[in-house]
Design an enzyme around this catalytic site. Structure first.
Site, PDB file in Angstrom:
ATOM      1  N   GLU A 166       1.118  -1.007  -0.462  1.00  0.00           N
ATOM      2  CA  GLU A 166      -0.484   0.305  -0.299  1.00  0.00           C
ATOM      3  C   GLU A 166       0.725   1.355   0.377  1.00  0.00           C
ATOM      4  OE1 GLU A 166      -3.139   0.400   2.494  1.00  0.00           O
ATOM      5  OE2 GLU A 166      -3.676  -1.506   3.162  1.00  0.00           O
ATOM      6  N   HIS A 172      15.543  -0.493  18.877  1.00  0.00           N
ATOM      7  CA  HIS A 172      16.046  -1.980  18.095  1.00  0.00           C
ATOM      8  C   HIS A 172      17.447  -1.919  16.963  1.00  0.00           C
ATOM      9  CE1 HIS A 172      11.218  -2.653  18.579  1.00  0.00           C
ATOM     10  NE2 HIS A 172      12.163  -2.630  19.088  1.00  0.00           N
TER      11      HIS A 172
END
Length: 520
Positions: A371, A460
């Site tokens: 998308e 992260h």
């Protein structure tokens, strides 16, 4: 394959800022009762370190784990850690001021707190400090990336089928993650979770329950009022004081200790590594107190050295060792391929009911592909500062295959720093913004003004010692026998649209199994 003499190693250590005493000893010598020589030394006690230690112990290998931080005891009634609403020096690893999104930069007394924040150029890197490493400060999401993007990122010989049939299940058998129970999901502190699910459904998405390492029995006690609210109050980034997280301190670490072959030593910071003429590894280890005072600096030796200090600190050790000549045969790729896992945070307000607080466990997730500019995993998140305000927060982790940076050695300051990260997160930020705009416009009660965090930060950090580049496919570092990297540094900058801990753990299980099977 090069080696250095003991004298050369000590000179390199001195060049890195370590005091070298007369006679060639590093700092004060260890006491007669203190062992400094082991078959294997593991640096760091996070996912890679705890798993490596456990499996080495099972194999009968005499192993020491060196952890720079404290061993934190939880308490059902007291605030052990600080939080965004309860400022404390225990939040940060030796900082003079606070540095966290939506937290004022209040002055602090430097302390051996639970979270290091390293201010790199256009990116702040956050990583845990304490026995259990990142498991103390993560939000417990235990999610594997989709096959499509795992295969785009990892070498073909590390197959997704192998990971999902063997290594992810092996980790699950120890960690035992579970989804949020219905009674917890239906409680007032998780109103934001239910609103998130309703809003994404109206935008055409189907969410699924997220596997988590929260201890739901403790969360239920919080809801019942028998223990101090922690998880239901939104505490997570700096730990849950009441033990609501099933961190590594309740699974892999006690299992490693139970083998009788593994010792853990906290408040022991590895400052440099090298190798002697005998081919054995030498580590300069600073023992410190919680105020940062150096108690002594001692040389430790081992045959097998496992670097599991987390992406930031493993790169610091290895890049410095290569560039100062302590480990000159390390591959040129060491330090390259760093990424922030495509992390972004987006949020918005809405006109509707809100809970008294936003509980920290994430209830739901799904993957969005095709998308937007980048594919992404989205997870229902929380904002501890919401405190009764109608706010929806989302953690976005894009599968960013391209934007990477490099750790380099600055000879003037004798430190390892990350190259400029400016612009590297732009594609992830745009994709996250486009997604949240779609969700807002699908919901009439949403206030169509989205908010991104004002600071660029990743919890992260990944890469620098990437599997198949700096090491073989199991974490054996190129150029040196008996040297391994089994932590977030082996991931190629992104896990492909997921929280990294599950994949780090699975790859660590895979790597240590091969290392033990082949006796190195």
């Amino acid at each position: 394959m090069s080696t250095l003499s003991r004298r050369s190693f000590l000179q390199v250590s001195a060049g890195s800022g370590l005091a070298v005493a007369l006679g060639g000893a590093l700092g004060r010598p260890a006491s007669a009762a203190e062992r400094t020589d082991y078959k294997a030394i593991v640096v760091g006690s996070g996912f890679g370190g705890s798993i490596s230690a456990y499996r080495l112990g099972q194999a009968g290998v005499d192993t020491l784990v060196l952890e720079r931080g404290q061993e934190w005891a939880t308490d059902p009634q007291k605030a052990v850690f600080g939080s965004q609403l309860n400022y404390s020096e225990k939040m940060f690893w030796f900082r003079n001021y606070a540095d966290w999104p939506m937290v004022l930069p209040f002055p602090m007394t430097p302390y051996a707190g639970v979270m290091e924040v390293s201010n790199e150029k256009n990116l702040n890197i956050a990583c845990g400090a304490g026995l259990g490493g990142g498991s103390l400060v993560y939000t417990c999401a235990t999610v594997a990336p989709p096959q499509k993007y795992f295969e785009k990122l990892f070498p073909a010989d590390i197959t997704y089928q192998e990971m999902t049939s063997k290594w992810y299940p092996k980790v699950q058998s120890v960690l035992k993650p579970s989804v949020m129970p219905d009674d917890v999901y239906g409680s007032a502190p998780f109103t934001h979770s239910r609103v998130w699910d309703q809003h994404v459904a109206k935008a055409g998405y189907t969410s699924e329950k997220l596997m988590s390492m929260f201890n739901w029995d403790v969360v239920r006690k919080e809801l019942a009022g028998t223990v101090r609210p922690s998880a239901i109050a939104g505490e997570t980034d700096f730990g849950c004081s009441d033990g609501a997280k099933n961190s590594l301190t309740v699974n892999y670490i006690p299992a490693a200790k139970a083998t009788g072959k593994v010792q853990f030593q906290t408040m022991s910071e590895v400052q440099s590594i090298g190798i002697g003429t005998d081919g054995r590894y030498r580590l300069a280890v600073r023992h410190l107190d919680t105020a940062g005072k150096t108690l002594d600096t001692v040389e430790y030796t081992c045959d097998l050295l496992f670097l599991c200090a987390g992406t930031l600190n493993t790169n610091r050790l290895l890049v410095a060792a290569r560039e100062t000549g302590a480990l000159p045969d390390l591959d040129a790729s060491v330090g390259t391929g760093f990424g922030d896992n495509g992390d972004q945070y987006v949020g918005y307000s809405y006109a509707g009911p809100a809970g008294p607080s936003q509980g920290s466990p994430s209830a739901s997730t799904f993957f969005v592909d095709g998308e937007f500019e980048l594919p992404m995993r989205v997870e229902s998140w929380q904002l501890i500062e919401a405190q009764g305000l109608p706010i929806v927060q989302t953690l976005v982790m894009t599968a960013d295959l391209e934007n990477r940076a490099t750790f380099g050695y600055d000879r003037a300051s004798k430190t390892v720093k990350l190259s400029d990260f400016a612009g590297k997160a732009d594609a992830a930020a745009k994709s996250a913004s486009d997604w949240v705009n779609k969700v807002m416009h699908a919901n009439s009660d949403a206030i169509p003004i989205s908010v991104r965090w004002p600071a660029t930060l990743t919890a992260h950090p990944l890469g620098g010692c990437v599997l198949g580049r700096s090491s073989d496919l199991y974490g054996r570092m190129k150029g040196y026998k008996g040297l391994y990297a089994l932590d977030g540094s082996m991931i190629p900058g992104s896990v492909g649209g997921a929280n990294p801990s599950f994949t780090i753990a699975a790859l660590a299980e895979r790597g240590i199994a091969d290392i033990i099977a082949k006796a190195g």
